[in-house]
Design an enzyme around this catalytic site. Structure first.
Site, PDB file in Angstrom:
ATOM      1  CB  CYS A  32      -0.658   0.236   1.095  1.00 62.88           C
ATOM      2  SG  CYS A  32      -1.925   1.503   1.782  1.00 62.88           S
ATOM      3  CB  CYS A  35       0.348   1.623   3.972  1.00 58.85           C
ATOM      4  SG  CYS A  35      -1.052   0.920   4.239  1.00 58.85           S
TER       5      CYS A  35
END
Length: 109
Positions: A32, A35
């Site tokens: 991600c 993230c």
């Protein structure tokens, strides 16, 4: 130096739900991009709030049961737990100031 602790289903209860201090939990995954963008912000928060707030991370790929239990549908999702219950939630990349204001609200309440 404050540590961001890797949390698993086996450690979550003791480290988060039974913690005396509020706990910021970052639900994330290695693939991600957002993230990875929020990770240094979470580390800075851990440093700045050392002694007041615990900070941990849950890898949603490895700990799918925890992600499901807390209704994580989008990552990164940050949950602030207080007294064993989710008190605040924010989704997506957040600034250090935005996360700090969430924590300050929980600490004041």
């Amino acid at each position: 130096m404050a540590q961001v602790q890797e949390l698993t289903e086996s450690t979550f209860d003791a480290e988060v739900l039974k913690a005396e201090a509020p706990v910021l939990v970052d639900f994330w995954a290695s693939w991600c991009g957002p993230c990875r963008m929020v990770a240094p912000v979470v580390e800075a928060i851990a440093e700045n709030y050392a002694g007041k707030v615990k900070v941990g991370k849950v890898n949603v790929d490895q700990e799918a049961a925890l992600a499901t239990k807390y209704g994580i549908r989008t990552i990164p999702t940050l949950l602030v737990f207080k007294g064993g219950q989710p008190a605040e939630r924010t989704v997506g990349v957040q600034s250090e100031d935005a996360i700090a204001s969430l924590l300050d609200k929980v600490l004041a309440g």
